[in-house]
Design a protein around this motif. Structure first.
Motif, PDB file in Angstrom:
ATOM      1  N   LYS A  12      10.762 -34.595  -4.747  1.00  0.00           N
ATOM      2  CA  LYS A  12       9.640 -34.992  -3.903  1.00  0.00           C
ATOM      3  C   LYS A  12       8.641 -33.848  -3.692  1.00  0.00           C
ATOM      4  O   LYS A  12       8.144 -33.619  -2.601  1.00  0.00           O
ATOM      5  N   SER A  13       8.341 -33.158  -4.779  1.00  0.00           N
ATOM      6  CA  SER A  13       7.345 -32.084  -4.736  1.00  0.00           C
ATOM      7  C   SER A  13       6.301 -32.242  -5.831  1.00  0.00           C
ATOM      8  O   SER A  13       5.665 -31.269  -6.231  1.00  0.00           O
ATOM      9  N   ARG A  82       7.614 -32.368   2.460  1.00  0.00           N
ATOM     10  CA  ARG A  82       8.560 -32.800   1.426  1.00  0.00           C
ATOM     11  C   ARG A  82       9.695 -33.607   2.045  1.00  0.00           C
ATOM     12  O   ARG A  82      10.116 -34.635   1.512  1.00  0.00           O
ATOM     13  N   SER A  85       8.408 -37.036   3.011  1.00  0.00           N
ATOM     14  CA  SER A  85       8.170 -37.824   1.794  1.00  0.00           C
ATOM     15  C   SER A  85       9.472 -38.398   1.252  1.00  0.00           C
ATOM     16  O   SER A  85       9.531 -39.557   0.829  1.00  0.00           O
ATOM     17  N   HIS A  86      10.531 -37.601   1.288  1.00  0.00           N
ATOM     18  CA  HIS A  86      11.817 -38.075   0.781  1.00  0.00           C
ATOM     19  C   HIS A  86      12.350 -39.223   1.631  1.00  0.00           C
ATOM     20  O   HIS A  86      12.962 -40.166   1.117  1.00  0.00           O
ATOM     21  N   TYR A  89      10.535 -42.300   0.598  1.00  0.00           N
ATOM     22  CA  TYR A  89      10.969 -42.632  -0.763  1.00  0.00           C
ATOM     23  C   TYR A  89      12.315 -43.349  -0.714  1.00  0.00           C
ATOM     24  O   TYR A  89      12.534 -44.351  -1.407  1.00  0.00           O
ATOM     25  N   LYS A  94      13.677 -45.951  -3.498  1.00  0.00           N
ATOM     26  CA  LYS A  94      13.234 -45.092  -4.597  1.00  0.00           C
ATOM     27  C   LYS A  94      12.314 -45.857  -5.542  1.00  0.00           C
ATOM     28  O   LYS A  94      12.501 -45.893  -6.757  1.00  0.00           O
ATOM     29  N   ARG A 190       4.396 -41.963  -6.887  1.00  0.00           N
ATOM     30  CA  ARG A 190       4.019 -41.937  -5.471  1.00  0.00           C
ATOM     31  C   ARG A 190       4.802 -43.026  -4.740  1.00  0.00           C
ATOM     32  O   ARG A 190       5.028 -44.112  -5.279  1.00  0.00           O
ATOM     33  N   THR A 191       5.218 -42.750  -3.520  1.00  0.00           N
ATOM     34  CA  THR A 191       6.064 -43.694  -2.802  1.00  0.00           C
ATOM     35  C   THR A 191       5.310 -44.963  -2.434  1.00  0.00           C
ATOM     36  O   THR A 191       4.228 -44.908  -1.834  1.00  0.00           O
TER      37      THR A 191
END
Length: 403
Positions: A12-13, A82, A85-86, A89, A94, A190-191
Motif C-alpha cells: 500500500k505504498s 499507508r 490505506s491498507h 483496501y 482487496k 487504487r482502493t
C-alpha cells in the motif's frame, strides 16, 4: 553488465503503479514478481538475471537468497496514510481479489466483515508496525540497531528511494539510475470505495500509532532529506525534466484506465500500454533525455554486498565463511566485535569448496580468526567498517552460540 534491479515493494505504498513504469519501459510481464517458496526462488532468480528487473513484498536481503548482487530501489509513504490505506483496501476485499482466492490475515478478514474499526486497526498498527524499518533493515524482529541499519542500507545499497506522494519525481530519478527512458506511469490498484477527505480517526488511536511507529517516521524523514539533497544536486536539469514529465503525465491520466482498481498480478493490457506510449510520443523529450544523460554520468557508487556464516567457536578461534557477492575474487575483511569494540580482525580466503558447491561464487571464502584470551563471550562477527553482521553471528561465547 549492471546488476539487476530489485524493487522492495512495501504494501500500500504505490508499488503496483511503480511496476507500470517498468512495464512501459520493458514490455508486458518482464517484471519478475518474486515468491517466497524455495521452488519459486529458482525460477524467479533465473528470470531476474535474464530480464534485469524484479521485486516483491520482500525485505532487504534478497541478494543473499539468490546469491547474486542487485541494485535495490524502493518507495515509502507517510506511515499513517499507508496504514489507513491498507484498512480500506482490506475493507474492499482487496479490490475483489479475495473472491478470487487471494489470502487475507485474520485482522483483514475482520475488517472486510465490518467487525473491526479504523481506530482498532490504526491503534494496534495491524498493517505492520515500523514496517519500513523492518523491510529496509531486513530484520524480522526489530532491535536497537534496526533503524541505523535501515538508514545505512538507504545510503549505501538502495540506488533510488522515492515517496508515494511524489511519484513522478521518484520515477524520473529511477529512470536515471536504471537507464530506462520513460519516467511515466499509470495508476493501478487504487482502493475501490475508499472514503475521500477527512478520515474519522480518534486522537488516541492517532497518537498511539505515532508513538509505536516512531522508527518509521525517522526513516521516512531521513529519506525525504536524502531525496531533497539529490534533487538539489541535479539543479535545473532535473527541474526542467520534471516539469515536462508532469505535463505528459497529466495527459496520460486522462486516458480511460482499465487498471486503476485492479492488481497487476494478472498483467497489464498491452493495448493500453500502447495508448500510453502514443501519448508520450506526441512530445519532444529533450529535457528528459538531458537529465537522464546527466544522471547516468553520475551514477552513485553502491557498497559491496556480502553473505557469510559463522560455523563454530572452538579452540580459541571463530570460524566460518564470507563472500563478497559484488566482487567474489576479493577477500572479505572481518571484525570480531564485543559491543562496539573491535577485539580481533581477519580475512576470508581459506579453501571452502562446500560453499562454492552450494552456489556461491567463491571456493576460497573460509576464515578462522584467533580470539584474545580475555574474550570469553558476548561477541559477534561483522564485515569490517560496516554494520552488517554475518548470519548465525548473534552473541557467541567460547564453544557455543547463545543468541
Amino acid at each position: 553488465m549492471p546488476f539487476p534491479i530489485f524493487f522492495i515493494h512495501p504494501p500500500k505504498s504505490g508499488g503496483s503503479t511503480v511496476i507500470s513504469f517498468f512495464d512501459l519501459n520493458m514490455g508486458k510481464d518482464r517484471f519478475v514478481n518474486f515468491v517466497w517458496d524455495q521452488d519459486g526462488w529458482g525460477s524467479c532468480r533465473a528470470k531476474l538475471l535474464e530480464n534485469g528487473i524484479g521485486g516483491g513484498h520482500h525485505p532487504f536481503g534478497i541478494h543473499r537468497a539468490i546469491k547474486h548482487p542487485v541494485r535495490y530501489c524502493t518507495i515509502l509513504r507517510e506511515p499513517l496514510a499507508r496504514q489507513i490505506s491498507h484498512y480500506w483496501y482490506a475493507a474492499s476485499g482487496k479490490n475483489g481479489e479475495v473472491k478470487r482466492g487471494v489470502s487475507v490475515s485474520m485482522p483483514e478478514a475482520l475488517v472486510q466483515q465490518g467487525a473491526m474499526s479504523l481506530d482498532e486497526w490504526v491503534g494496534e498498527s495491524l498493517a505492520g508496525k515500523n514496517l519500513f524499518v523492518q523491510m529496509l533493515s531486513g530484520h524480522p524482529v526489530l532491535n536497537e540497531s534496526s533503524l541505523a541499519l535501515a538508514q545505512s542500507h538507504l545510503r549505501q545499497h538502495i540506488g533510488t528511494v522515492g515517496l508515494c506522494e511524489n511519484m513522478s519525481e521518484f520515477l524520473l530519478r529511477l529512470a536515471g539510475m536504471s537507464r530506462l527512458k520513460l519516467p511515466f506511469y499509470f495508476e493501478a490498484n487504487r482502493t475501490i470505495g475508499a472514503p475521500k477527505g477527512d478520515i474519522p480517526l480518534s486522537d488516541a488511536a492517532r497518537q498511539k500509532f505515532l508513538e509505536d511507529n516512531h522508527l518509521d517516521y525517522e526513516l521516512f524523514h531521513d529519506a525525504k532529506r536524502l531525496i531533497q539533497n539529490q534533487v538539489d544536486e541535479a539543479g535545473h536539469v532535473f527541474s526542467n525534466a520534471l516539469e515536462l514529465v508532469q505535463v505528459i503525465q497529466k495527459e496520460i491520466n486522462r486516458l480511460e484506465n482499465p487498471h486503476i482498481y485492479s492488481s497487476m498480478v494478472f498483467g497489464f493490457d498491452e493495448a493500453f500500454l500502447a495508448k500510453v506510449k502514443s501519448v508520450i510520443g506526441r512530445f519532444d523529450l529533450a529535457p528528459i533525455n538531458a537529465y537522464l544523460e546527466f544522471a547516468q554520468s553520475r551514477q552513485p557508487v553502491l557498497a559491496d554486498m556480502f553473505e557469510g556464516f559463522v560455523d563454530t567457536v572452538h579452540n580459541g578461534a571463530v570460524t566460518g565463511w564470507a563472500v563478497n557477492l559484488s566482487r567474489p575474487e576479493e577477500k572479505v575483511p572481518l571484525e570480531v566485535r564485543l559491543g562496539d569494540e573491535v577485539v580481533a580482525r581477519g580475512w576470508s580466503g581459506e579453501s571452502r569448496p562446500d560453499v562454492a558447491g552450494a552456489g556461491y561464487p567463491s571456493a576460497h571464502s573460509g576464515f578462522s580468526i584467533p580470539l584474545p584470551a580475555h574474550v570469553q563471550g558476548g561477541f559477534h562477527v561483522a564485515i569490517a567498517n560496516s554494520p552488517e553482521s554475518l548470519n548465525n553471528a548473534g552473541i557467541w561465547r567460547q564453544g557455543w552460540h547463545c543468541a
